[in-house]
Design an enzyme around this catalytic site. Structure first.
Site, PDB file in Angstrom:
ATOM      1  N   ASP A   1       0.765  -1.018   0.146  1.00  0.00           N
ATOM      2  CA  ASP A   1       0.030  -0.143  -0.035  1.00  0.00           C
ATOM      3  C   ASP A   1       0.859   1.214  -0.014  1.00  0.00           C
ATOM      4  O   ASP A   1       0.433   2.308   0.714  1.00  0.00           O
ATOM      5  CB  ASP A   1      -1.088   0.143   1.358  1.00  0.00           C
ATOM      6  CG  ASP A   1      -1.496  -1.264   1.471  1.00  0.00           C
ATOM      7  OD1 ASP A   1      -2.159  -1.781   0.383  1.00  0.00           O
ATOM      8  OD2 ASP A   1      -1.882  -1.557   2.626  1.00  0.00           O
TER       9      ASP A   1
ATOM     10  N   TYR B   1      -1.663   4.550  -6.292  1.00  0.00           N
ATOM     11  CA  TYR B   1      -3.172   4.970  -6.064  1.00  0.00           C
ATOM     12  C   TYR B   1      -3.681   6.116  -7.076  1.00  0.00           C
ATOM     13  O   TYR B   1      -4.175   7.193  -6.705  1.00  0.00           O
ATOM     14  CB  TYR B   1      -3.244   5.693  -4.635  1.00  0.00           C
ATOM     15  CG  TYR B   1      -3.242   4.516  -3.587  1.00  0.00           C
ATOM     16  CD1 TYR B   1      -4.165   4.011  -3.249  1.00  0.00           C
ATOM     17  CD2 TYR B   1      -1.943   4.124  -3.245  1.00  0.00           C
ATOM     18  CE1 TYR B   1      -4.247   2.857  -2.130  1.00  0.00           C
ATOM     19  CE2 TYR B   1      -1.739   3.111  -2.379  1.00  0.00           C
ATOM     20  CZ  TYR B   1      -2.781   2.355  -1.756  1.00  0.00           C
ATOM     21  OH  TYR B   1      -2.805   1.446  -0.857  1.00  0.00           O
TER      22      TYR B   1
ATOM     23  N   HIS C   1     -12.000  -3.808   4.861  1.00  0.00           N
ATOM     24  CA  HIS C   1     -11.693  -4.812   3.793  1.00  0.00           C
ATOM     25  C   HIS C   1     -12.041  -6.272   4.484  1.00  0.00           C
ATOM     26  O   HIS C   1     -11.574  -7.306   4.186  1.00  0.00           O
ATOM     27  CB  HIS C   1     -10.222  -4.902   3.420  1.00  0.00           C
ATOM     28  CG  HIS C   1      -9.939  -3.600   2.575  1.00  0.00           C
ATOM     29  ND1 HIS C   1     -10.525  -3.072   1.602  1.00  0.00           N
ATOM     30  CD2 HIS C   1      -9.161  -2.425   2.978  1.00  0.00           C
ATOM     31  CE1 HIS C   1     -10.241  -1.969   1.257  1.00  0.00           C
ATOM     32  NE2 HIS C   1      -9.320  -1.484   2.085  1.00  0.00           N
TER      33      HIS C   1
ATOM     34  N   HIS D   1      -2.974  -4.247   1.726  1.00  0.00           N
ATOM     35  CA  HIS D   1      -4.468  -3.884   1.504  1.00  0.00           C
ATOM     36  C   HIS D   1      -5.003  -3.202   2.641  1.00  0.00           C
ATOM     37  O   HIS D   1      -5.809  -2.541   2.526  1.00  0.00           O
ATOM     38  CB  HIS D   1      -5.037  -5.116   1.403  1.00  0.00           C
ATOM     39  CG  HIS D   1      -6.432  -4.972   0.698  1.00  0.00           C
ATOM     40  ND1 HIS D   1      -6.711  -4.064  -0.334  1.00  0.00           N
ATOM     41  CD2 HIS D   1      -7.700  -5.415   0.954  1.00  0.00           C
ATOM     42  CE1 HIS D   1      -8.024  -4.246  -0.631  1.00  0.00           C
ATOM     43  NE2 HIS D   1      -8.575  -4.978   0.138  1.00  0.00           N
ATOM     44  N   VAL D   2      -4.804  -3.288   3.896  1.00  0.00           N
ATOM     45  CA  VAL D   2      -5.502  -2.867   5.095  1.00  0.00           C
ATOM     46  C   VAL D   2      -4.924  -1.629   5.613  1.00  0.00           C
ATOM     47  O   VAL D   2      -5.786  -1.247   6.373  1.00  0.00           O
ATOM     48  CB  VAL D   2      -5.786  -3.807   5.960  1.00  0.00           C
ATOM     49  CG1 VAL D   2      -6.545  -3.512   7.278  1.00  0.00           C
ATOM     50  CG2 VAL D   2      -6.534  -5.256   5.486  1.00  0.00           C
ATOM     51  N   HIS D   3      -3.883  -1.116   5.286  1.00  0.00           N
ATOM     52  CA  HIS D   3      -3.296   0.023   5.846  1.00  0.00           C
ATOM     53  C   HIS D   3      -2.909   0.019   7.382  1.00  0.00           C
ATOM     54  O   HIS D   3      -3.387   0.905   8.129  1.00  0.00           O
ATOM     55  CB  HIS D   3      -4.239   1.091   5.582  1.00  0.00           C
ATOM     56  CG  HIS D   3      -4.256   1.522   4.152  1.00  0.00           C
ATOM     57  ND1 HIS D   3      -3.318   2.175   3.222  1.00  0.00           N
ATOM     58  CD2 HIS D   3      -5.015   1.162   2.999  1.00  0.00           C
ATOM     59  CE1 HIS D   3      -3.666   2.211   1.983  1.00  0.00           C
ATOM     60  NE2 HIS D   3      -4.791   1.647   1.848  1.00  0.00           N
TER      61      HIS D   3
HETATM   62 FE   LIG Z   1      -5.735  -2.726  -1.558  1.00  0.00          FE
END
Ligand SMILES: [Fe+2]
Length: 546
Positions: A196, A226, A381, A408-410
């Site tokens: 991320d 992003y 998520h 993915h989850v930060h």
């Molecule tokens: Fe992601």
């Protein structure tokens, strides 16, 4: 007891505590740890670097290379060098550059003034096209990929890339080190694990911090730039669906963010091999339902070498480690009929073949990586890739995969050994790393939002392969997920940003450490020895050893 004796006892107890605190890191040999949740700390400044930042601006002219990057081949004898030449274009009508306009050549050798070897490769351009009035299209500079072969393991190579037949079209001399020879006693010093990343001021903290830890290799577990949090006119947002979701005909992207990212990262990627796997922010739909154009075009992968023929999943060896990168966003099902859809099971079949080929006497460690975690107890998520877990977990378990890395989850989370939501002494250790690469929902949907997670997802996501959330209302997962009830498989969670470092010491011991952005450079947020127990746990490997 006199006060003096009491003081001495207190001092001894305090000393014992200090020793315990400063002692060896915990080990998975001790069995499952009691779940720990660390309170939310300062997560930094998740604001994108603007296009006025000199680190993201084009610094070359003519056909001079930029965005230089190195990736590994399937073994230490080969590596990829990638770069971009020429200028990208944005506009209503864009004219792709001719990839043949400039050659793809790498000159390399064992000293900066002795680049005696030469390899040629291929070049391409990609476009991101939106057939809607008022939207801007994008076509890339020329992207080059050259594969170097016959490299010596564990060796520093110097190289220049570009077109030697055009004046000022060769890069400066860069250098990188190949991975150690494949074998059970040979390991790289440090492998950095990030996910991320994006291109925010948090990213710069993470990357600077990571570089100070001197990694030999970087694994980037998806969600790269992003660019899809922007409209094609360059307007960005914290949350695309909140701001633009109902007013745009297609989910737009602003592809120059990819070039910004490549430029910002060049000092790292030109000198430290980086292996990337796709995340949901790389999907980037465009004309004719085309997806993943930037991801597939910009990075090099050992796909052919590892028999996958896909940029989305592949494998490679580093010393005594066999890495498998898997795709969360392409078909991961076993072949057959699923939800009335005929699926090929291509990724699954490749995974079966790849696992069957692994010789644990040569590469004792088996480490997998993909984007979206199977075992995450954060609300954001939550349960998204349950379908992928249902399809693939048993296969990975049966081959005794040691560690799984995801993003993915930060936020950060490390599991105890787990299989099918149950603590299992031979289960996989899942580690999810996070960073502040985007601003989306960061303040509201992670650890800092207590409360019950929903029992059912309301809408299945087509990119996630359907609807498997029924597993959470019955079966082993029922009632075992939520932020307010940390399940026993979750060993440590903390919604911090940062990077991880994996140091594989030998055939059985690897030290994992989590480095939070807010900490001093030499301190560690979470640390554990992950210990393989092959006598107990190698159940299916066709060639068992250790
Ligand atoms: Fe992601």
């Amino acid at each position: 007891m006199c006060w003096r004796s009491a003081l001495l006892l207190l001092a001894a107890a305090a000393a014992a505590l200090v020793v315990a605190a400063a002692g060896e890191p915990a080990s998975t040999l001790s069995g499952p740890a009691r779940p720990v949740t660390v309170a939310l700390g300062n997560r930094g400044h998740a604001v994108d670097l603007p296009d006025t930042d000199p680190r993201v601006q084009r610094r070359v002219t003519g056909w001079a290379p930029e965005q230089v990057a190195v990736a590994l081949g399937a073994g230490p004898g080969s590596a990829w060098v990638s770069w971009v030449t020429g200028e990208a274009q944005m506009g209503a009508a864009v004219e792709p550059l001719d990839p043949a306009a400039v050659r793809s050549v790498v000159r390399y050798g064992l000293a900066a003034d002795s680049l005696v070897h030469e390899a040629a490769g291929e070049s391409l351009v990609y476009s991101q096209l939106y057939p809607f009035d008022g939207l801007h299209n994008y076509t890339s500079g020329i992207i080059h990929h050259v594969r170097l072969q016959g490299l010596r393991p564990g060796t520093k190579y110097y190289y220049q890339c570009g077109d030697p037949t055009i004046p000022y079209a060769m890069s400066e001399v860069h250098a990188f080190r190949t991975m150690p020879a494949v074998g059970p006693t040979s390991y790289p010093g440090r492998i950095a694990v990030v996910g991320d990343l994006g291109l925010t001021y948090n990213t710069t903290t993470t990357v600077e911090h990571m570089v100070r830890n001197h990694p030999d290799l970087v694994l980037l577990l998806g969600d790269v730039t992003y660019a899809n949090l922007y409209l094609t006119n360059g307007t960005g947002t914290d949350c695309y669906s909140c701001t633009f979701g109902h007013s745009t005909p297609i989910h737009e992207t602003y592809q120059p963010r990819w070039d910004y990212w490549g430029r910002y990262m060049e000092p790292v990627t030109s000198s430290i091999p980086m292996m990337v796997v796709e995340g949901n922010h790389e999907i980037e739909e465009q004309i004719h339902n085309k997806t993943f154009a930037a991801y597939s075009s910009r990075f090099a992968f050992p796909s052919e070498e590892s028999g996958s023929l896909s940029p989305f999943y592949y494998s490679f060896d580093v010393g005594g480690i066999h890495f498998i990168m898997l795709a969360s966003y392409v078909d991961y099902k076993r072949s057959g009929i699923h939800l009335h859809i005929d699926v090929s099971g291509e990724q699954y079949r490749w995974l079966e073949r790849d696992l069957a080929k692994v010789d644990r006497s040569v590469t004792p460690w088996l480490i997998a990586g993909w984007h979206a975690p199977w075992y995450s107890t954060y609300k954001a998520h939550y349960r998204e890739v349950e379908c992928m877990r249902v399809e693939m977990e048993e296969l990975l378990y049966s081959y005794s995969v040691d560690i799984v890395f995801t993003g993915h989850v930060h936020a950060y989370e490390r599991s105890n050994r787990v299989f099918n939501y149950t603590l299992d002494p031979c289960g996989l250790v899942h580690i999810s790393v996070g960073d502040g690469g985007n601003r989306e929902k960061m303040a509201t949907s992670h650890a800092d939002e207590p409360g019950h997670c929903p029992d059912l997802l309301s809408t299945p996501d087509p990119f996630m392969g359907g609807f498997c959330a029924f597993n959470f209302t019955s079966g082993p997962a029922a009632g075992r997920f939520c932020w307010d009830r940390q399940p026993e498989y979750s060993a440590y969670r903390e919604s911090s940003f940062g990077h991880g470092i994996l140091e594989v010491k030998n055939e059985t011991h690897a030290l994992w450490s989590w480095h939070r952005n807010q900490d001093l450079y030499d301190s560690v947020g979470d640390e554990i020895y992950i210990v393989r127990e092959p006598d107990k746990c190698l159940t299916k490997s066709s060639r068992m050893a250790y």
